[in-house]
Scaffold this active site. Structure first.
Site, PDB file in Angstrom:
ATOM      1  N   THR A  81      12.879  -0.320 -10.573  1.00 23.58           N
ATOM      2  CA  THR A  81      11.476  -0.299 -10.318  1.00 23.58           C
ATOM      3  C   THR A  81      10.689  -0.424 -11.500  1.00 23.58           C
ATOM      4  OG1 THR A  81       9.708   0.591  -8.929  1.00 23.58           O
ATOM      5  CG2 THR A  81      10.797   2.061 -10.154  1.00 23.58           C
ATOM      6  N   LYS A 126      12.055  -4.337 -13.979  1.00 23.99           N
ATOM      7  CA  LYS A 126      12.559  -5.444 -12.677  1.00 23.99           C
ATOM      8  C   LYS A 126      13.050  -6.472 -13.485  1.00 23.99           C
ATOM      9  CE  LYS A 126      10.776  -3.339  -8.607  1.00 23.99           C
ATOM     10  NZ  LYS A 126      10.103  -3.741  -7.388  1.00 23.99           N
ATOM     11  N   ASN A 159      16.041  -5.467  -8.514  1.00 18.73           N
ATOM     12  CA  ASN A 159      15.706  -4.017  -8.280  1.00 18.73           C
ATOM     13  C   ASN A 159      17.094  -3.325  -7.810  1.00 18.73           C
ATOM     14  OD1 ASN A 159      15.932  -5.289  -5.621  1.00 18.73           O
ATOM     15  ND2 ASN A 159      14.667  -3.444  -4.794  1.00 18.73           N
ATOM     16  N   ASP A 203      13.946  -6.442  -2.862  1.00 20.59           N
ATOM     17  CA  ASP A 203      12.451  -6.606  -2.757  1.00 20.59           C
ATOM     18  C   ASP A 203      12.274  -7.958  -1.888  1.00 20.59           C
ATOM     19  OD1 ASP A 203      11.353  -4.519  -3.642  1.00 20.59           O
ATOM     20  OD2 ASP A 203      11.425  -5.283  -5.750  1.00 20.59           O
ATOM     21  N   ALA A 216       1.304  -9.942 -10.118  1.00 21.58           N
ATOM     22  CA  ALA A 216       2.148 -11.034 -10.513  1.00 21.58           C
ATOM     23  C   ALA A 216       3.392 -10.319 -11.280  1.00 21.58           C
ATOM     24  CB  ALA A 216       1.590 -11.931 -11.475  1.00 21.58           C
ATOM     25  N   GLY A 217       3.546  -8.972 -11.131  1.00 24.09           N
ATOM     26  CA  GLY A 217       4.530  -8.364 -11.607  1.00 24.09           C
ATOM     27  C   GLY A 217       5.909  -8.541 -10.885  1.00 24.09           C
ATOM     28  N   GLY A 218       6.919  -7.534 -11.079  1.00 22.42           N
ATOM     29  CA  GLY A 218       8.105  -7.760 -10.414  1.00 22.42           C
ATOM     30  C   GLY A 218       8.196  -7.908  -9.109  1.00 22.42           C
ATOM     31  N   SER A 269      -2.483 -14.628 -17.845  1.00 29.22           N
ATOM     32  CA  SER A 269      -0.998 -15.067 -18.251  1.00 29.22           C
ATOM     33  C   SER A 269       0.115 -14.968 -17.303  1.00 29.22           C
ATOM     34  CB  SER A 269      -0.886 -14.746 -19.682  1.00 29.22           C
ATOM     35  OG  SER A 269      -0.433 -13.216 -19.682  1.00 29.22           O
ATOM     36  N   TYR A 275       3.705   2.294  -0.921  1.00 29.85           N
ATOM     37  CA  TYR A 275       3.844   3.215  -0.042  1.00 29.85           C
ATOM     38  C   TYR A 275       3.791   4.768  -0.068  1.00 29.85           C
ATOM     39  CZ  TYR A 275       8.653   4.700  -1.891  1.00 29.85           C
ATOM     40  OH  TYR A 275       9.327   5.114  -2.594  1.00 29.85           O
TER      41      TYR A 275
END
Length: 284
Positions: A64, A68, A89, A104, A129-131, A156, A222
Site C-alpha cells: 500500500t 505501489k 498492491n 485495487d 492520482a497516486g497508486g 504533474s 475505509y
C-alpha cells in the site's frame, strides 16, 4: 502455516490481517498476516523489507501507500491490470519469482457493480492520482466511463495519469483547483483517492457545496467507513461505494491469488460484519 503480510506506511489500524485470517478460517487454512512498516519511504528500505519477507518464507504480501508503483520494479511477472495501471498492491512469491497483480483494479470493479450495477460510470471527477487513483482511473473505463477529469495537489501527477489514460485510448484530462467547481457540476461520479478523510488526515477532499447532482460517489478511505465526503454524498442522495467495498473485494481477490482458492464473498462479508459489529448505512 500460510504467511502473508502488508508493506506500507500508517497501517497500524489496517483490517487486512483480520480479513485474510478470516478467509483462512473459512477454508481451514492457518493464516498469519503481519504488518510491515519500513522505517522510511525510500526505495532501499522497501527493498530490504521485501527481501526480509521472501527470506522468511512468506507466500506473498499486499503493498500500500507509498510503494505501489515502486513495487512493480521488483516483480518478475505482472498481470494485465498491472501493465495497464503501472502499480501493484499484491505480490505472490515463488522461489526467485515475484508475480504482481492489482486487486485495487479488480476490487473497485466488483465494488462498483455491487452498488451501482451495470449502469455506466459516465463522466467522473477523480481526486488523487497516486497508486490507488491510477487503478481506479483505469477501472472506470472498464465500467463505461466516458471521460475522467483528474485533480491532484501535485499537478504533474494528475497530468501524468491523464497522459497514461490518453495513451491507452481513453478520454482524460487534468484539472486545476479553479476548475473543480465546473468539473464537479458536470460529473456523474465523484471519486476520492486521496488520503483526506483518513483518521490520520481528517476532512473532506472536495468542498461540500460541490457535492450534489451527481449519481454516485466513491471514497477509497475505509478507516473510518463513514468519511465526511461519503456522508455528504449520501445526504445528497448519491449512490455510495465505500472504501470498505474496495478493501473487501481487493482482499478477496488477493487471497485467491495467494492460495489459488475461490472465495464466497457472502460468507466472508457476513462473518466480517458479525465479528467487528459493523453497522453503517453506507455498506448495508
Amino acid at each position: 502455516m500460510l504467511k502473508l503480510g502488508l508493506i506500507g506506511q500508517s497501517i497500524a489500524r489496517s483490517r487486512a490481517p483480520s480479513l485474510h485470517i478470516m478467509q483462512g478460517e473459512l477454508h481451514n487454512v492457518d493464516v498469519r498476516y503481519d504488518l510491515h512498516e519500513p522505517r522510511d519511504t525510500t526505495p532501499e528500505t522497501y527493498a530490504e523489507t521485501l527481501h526480509q519477507l521472501r527470506h522468511e518464507g512468506y507466500r506473498g504480501c499486499n503493498v500500500t501507500f507509498p510503494y505501489k508503483q515502486l513495487a512493480v520494479t521488483h516483480a518478475t511477472e505482472v498481470n494485465r491490470a498491472v501493465r495497464l495501471v503501472g502499480a501493484t498492491n499484491t505480490l505472490r512469491f515463488n522461489g526467485e519469482e515475484v508475480f504482481a497483480a492489482n486487486t485495487d483494479y479488480t476490487g473497485f470493479i466488483r465494488g462498483y457493480r455491487g452498488r451501482v450495477g451495470e449502469q455506466p460510470a459516465g463522466r467522473v471527477l477523480l481526486l488523487g492520482a497516486g497508486g490507488v487513483g491510477r487503478a481506479v482511473a483505469f477501472a472506470l473505463f472498464e465500467l463505461g466511463a466516458s471521460e475522467v477529469e483528474i485533480y491532484d495537489i501535485d499537478q504533474s501527477g494528475a497530468r501524468s495519469l491523464a497522459r497514461s489514460l490518453q495513451e491507452a485510448g481513453y478520454s482524460a484530462k487534468a484539472v486545476t483547483a479553479g476548475e473543480l467547481p465546473s468539473a464537479a457540476a458536470s460529473a456523474d461520479g465523484l471519486v476520492n483517492c486521496t488520503p483526506v478523510g483518513h483518521y490520520m488526515t481528517p476532512g473532506t477532499p472536495l468542498d461540500e457545496k460541490m457535492i450534489g447532482g451527481q449519481r454516485w460517489a466513491f471514497d477509497a478511505v475505509y478507516t473510518p467507513i463513514e468519511t465526511e465526503f461519503l456522508v455528504a454524498a449520501h445526504r445528497q442522495g448519491l449512490t455510495i461505494i465505500s472504501g470498505f467495498d474496495l478493501f473487501f473485494y481487493q482482499g478477496l481477490d488477493a487471497y485467491e491469488i495467494f492460495t489459488d482458492t475461490k472465495v464466497d464473498p457472502a460468507a466472508v462479508m457476513e462473518r466480517f460484519k458479525q465479528r467487528f459489529d459493523i453497522v453503517s448505512d453506507l455498506i448495508k
